[in-house]
Motif scaffolding. Structure first.
Motif, PDB file in Angstrom:
ATOM      1  N   GLN A  14       0.822  -1.206   0.000  1.00 46.64           N
ATOM      2  CA  GLN A  14       0.000   0.000   0.000  1.00 46.64           C
ATOM      3  C   GLN A  14       0.860   1.261   0.000  1.00 46.64           C
ATOM      4  O   GLN A  14       0.560   2.216  -0.706  1.00 46.64           O
ATOM      5  CB  GLN A  14      -0.947  -0.005   1.205  1.00 46.64           C
ATOM      6  N   ASN A  15       1.953   1.259   0.762  1.00 44.12           N
ATOM      7  CA  ASN A  15       2.831   2.421   0.801  1.00 44.12           C
ATOM      8  C   ASN A  15       3.529   2.639  -0.540  1.00 44.12           C
ATOM      9  O   ASN A  15       3.676   3.777  -0.981  1.00 44.12           O
ATOM     10  CB  ASN A  15       3.856   2.280   1.928  1.00 44.12           C
ATOM     11  N   LEU A  16       3.952   1.558  -1.188  1.00 44.47           N
ATOM     12  CA  LEU A  16       4.552   1.669  -2.512  1.00 44.47           C
ATOM     13  C   LEU A  16       3.541   2.236  -3.498  1.00 44.47           C
ATOM     14  O   LEU A  16       3.840   3.150  -4.268  1.00 44.47           O
ATOM     15  CB  LEU A  16       5.049   0.297  -2.986  1.00 44.47           C
ATOM     16  N   PHE A  17       2.327   1.706  -3.450  1.00 43.74           N
ATOM     17  CA  PHE A  17       1.255   2.181  -4.327  1.00 43.74           C
ATOM     18  C   PHE A  17       0.988   3.662  -4.100  1.00 43.74           C
ATOM     19  O   PHE A  17       0.901   4.440  -5.047  1.00 43.74           O
ATOM     20  CB  PHE A  17      -0.012   1.366  -4.076  1.00 43.74           C
ATOM     21  N   ASP A  18       0.897   4.069  -2.842  1.00 38.48           N
ATOM     22  CA  ASP A  18       0.638   5.479  -2.521  1.00 38.48           C
ATOM     23  C   ASP A  18       1.735   6.380  -3.072  1.00 38.48           C
ATOM     24  O   ASP A  18       1.462   7.449  -3.619  1.00 38.48           O
ATOM     25  CB  ASP A  18       0.511   5.681  -1.011  1.00 38.48           C
ATOM     26  N   GLY A  19       2.985   5.946  -2.934  1.00 39.40           N
ATOM     27  CA  GLY A  19       4.095   6.736  -3.446  1.00 39.40           C
ATOM     28  C   GLY A  19       4.042   6.899  -4.954  1.00 39.40           C
ATOM     29  O   GLY A  19       4.228   8.008  -5.486  1.00 39.40           O
ATOM     30  N   GLN A 105      -6.663  -2.294  -4.047  1.00 40.38           N
ATOM     31  CA  GLN A 105      -5.802  -3.232  -3.323  1.00 40.38           C
ATOM     32  C   GLN A 105      -5.146  -4.213  -4.286  1.00 40.38           C
ATOM     33  O   GLN A 105      -3.960  -4.521  -4.165  1.00 40.38           O
ATOM     34  CB  GLN A 105      -6.591  -3.989  -2.253  1.00 40.38           C
ATOM     35  N   ALA A 106      -5.893  -4.687  -5.275  1.00 36.28           N
ATOM     36  CA  ALA A 106      -5.325  -5.606  -6.261  1.00 36.28           C
ATOM     37  C   ALA A 106      -4.217  -4.926  -7.065  1.00 36.28           C
ATOM     38  O   ALA A 106      -3.177  -5.539  -7.346  1.00 36.28           O
ATOM     39  CB  ALA A 106      -6.421  -6.122  -7.191  1.00 36.28           C
ATOM     40  N   LEU A 107      -4.417  -3.659  -7.432  1.00 33.64           N
ATOM     41  CA  LEU A 107      -3.382  -2.912  -8.152  1.00 33.64           C
ATOM     42  C   LEU A 107      -2.134  -2.743  -7.291  1.00 33.64           C
ATOM     43  O   LEU A 107      -1.005  -2.904  -7.774  1.00 33.64           O
ATOM     44  CB  LEU A 107      -3.913  -1.540  -8.579  1.00 33.64           C
ATOM     45  N   ALA A 108      -2.320  -2.425  -6.022  1.00 31.80           N
ATOM     46  CA  ALA A 108      -1.184  -2.246  -5.108  1.00 31.80           C
ATOM     47  C   ALA A 108      -0.412  -3.551  -4.948  1.00 31.80           C
ATOM     48  O   ALA A 108       0.825  -3.557  -5.001  1.00 31.80           O
ATOM     49  CB  ALA A 108      -1.682  -1.747  -3.747  1.00 31.80           C
ATOM     50  N   ASP A 109      -1.118  -4.647  -4.756  1.00 32.59           N
ATOM     51  CA  ASP A 109      -0.455  -5.943  -4.592  1.00 32.59           C
ATOM     52  C   ASP A 109       0.316  -6.334  -5.854  1.00 32.59           C
ATOM     53  O   ASP A 109       1.442  -6.828  -5.777  1.00 32.59           O
ATOM     54  CB  ASP A 109      -1.475  -7.029  -4.236  1.00 32.59           C
ATOM     55  N   ASP A 110      -0.290  -6.100  -7.019  1.00 25.47           N
ATOM     56  CA  ASP A 110       0.358  -6.429  -8.281  1.00 25.47           C
ATOM     57  C   ASP A 110       1.616  -5.582  -8.484  1.00 25.47           C
ATOM     58  O   ASP A 110       2.668  -6.100  -8.859  1.00 25.47           O
ATOM     59  CB  ASP A 110      -0.615  -6.233  -9.446  1.00 25.47           C
ATOM     60  N   LEU A 111       1.535  -4.294  -8.216  1.00 26.53           N
ATOM     61  CA  LEU A 111       2.679  -3.400  -8.350  1.00 26.53           C
ATOM     62  C   LEU A 111       3.803  -3.835  -7.420  1.00 26.53           C
ATOM     63  O   LEU A 111       4.967  -3.930  -7.818  1.00 26.53           O
ATOM     64  CB  LEU A 111       2.264  -1.955  -8.039  1.00 26.53           C
ATOM     65  N   HIS A 112       3.452  -4.133  -6.178  1.00 27.10           N
ATOM     66  CA  HIS A 112       4.456  -4.560  -5.191  1.00 27.10           C
ATOM     67  C   HIS A 112       5.131  -5.852  -5.627  1.00 27.10           C
ATOM     68  O   HIS A 112       6.352  -5.993  -5.548  1.00 27.10           O
ATOM     69  CB  HIS A 112       3.791  -4.727  -3.818  1.00 27.10           C
ATOM     70  N   GLN A 113       4.345  -6.798  -6.112  1.00 25.72           N
ATOM     71  CA  GLN A 113       4.897  -8.075  -6.566  1.00 25.72           C
ATOM     72  C   GLN A 113       5.834  -7.880  -7.747  1.00 25.72           C
ATOM     73  O   GLN A 113       6.934  -8.426  -7.776  1.00 25.72           O
ATOM     74  CB  GLN A 113       3.778  -9.037  -6.940  1.00 25.72           C
ATOM     75  N   ARG A 114       5.413  -7.057  -8.713  1.00 25.68           N
ATOM     76  CA  ARG A 114       6.247  -6.832  -9.902  1.00 25.68           C
ATOM     77  C   ARG A 114       7.565  -6.144  -9.561  1.00 25.68           C
ATOM     78  O   ARG A 114       8.606  -6.490 -10.101  1.00 25.68           O
ATOM     79  CB  ARG A 114       5.492  -5.990 -10.925  1.00 25.68           C
TER      80      ARG A 114
END
Length: 118
Positions: A14-19, A105-114
């Motif tokens: 979530q923090n990565l996504f927010d940034g 949440q799905a976008l954040a998880d996908d971004l973090h995983q990638r």
């Protein structure tokens, strides 16, 4: 799109996504501010709904021509600070709200995983 947590209290994903969201948002805000500074009509777009898209596109085309001609850029226009309570979610909109929450949440998880598998 709304960030998860303004104070960084979310999960690493979530923090990565927010940034990343804020980084992209800042680029968009600056671009719109530059257009609004150059073309005052965009500050209070008071044209009919059928004419708004053409007006915006015309301003973008003219802006690009100014860029090609190396016209100096104006100081970016800043939106007045909005104050007041956040928008309420109406009962009829809750289904869309929860869908948006799960999609974010799905976008954040996908971004973090990638980004973490690099």
């Amino acid at each position: 799109m709304t960030p998860f947590s303004p104070n960084g209290a979310g999960t690493p994903a979530q923090n990565l996504f927010d940034g990343m969201l804020m980084k992209g948002r800042n680029v968009v805000v600056e671009a719109i501010g530059l257009l609004k500074a150059r073309w005052k009509i965009l500050q209070d777009l008071n044209v009919g709904i059928n004419h708004a898209p053409q007006t915006i596109v015309a301003c973008c085309v003219l802006h690009n021509l100014c860029q090609i001609a190396r016209e100096p850029e104006p100081e970016p226009w800043k939106e007045p600070d909005e104050s007041g309570s956040p928008a309420r979610v109406l009962e009829s909109e809750k289904q869309f709200y929860y869908f948006g929450e799960s999609l974010r949440q799905a976008l954040a998880d996908d971004l973090h995983q990638r980004l973490s598998t690099r």
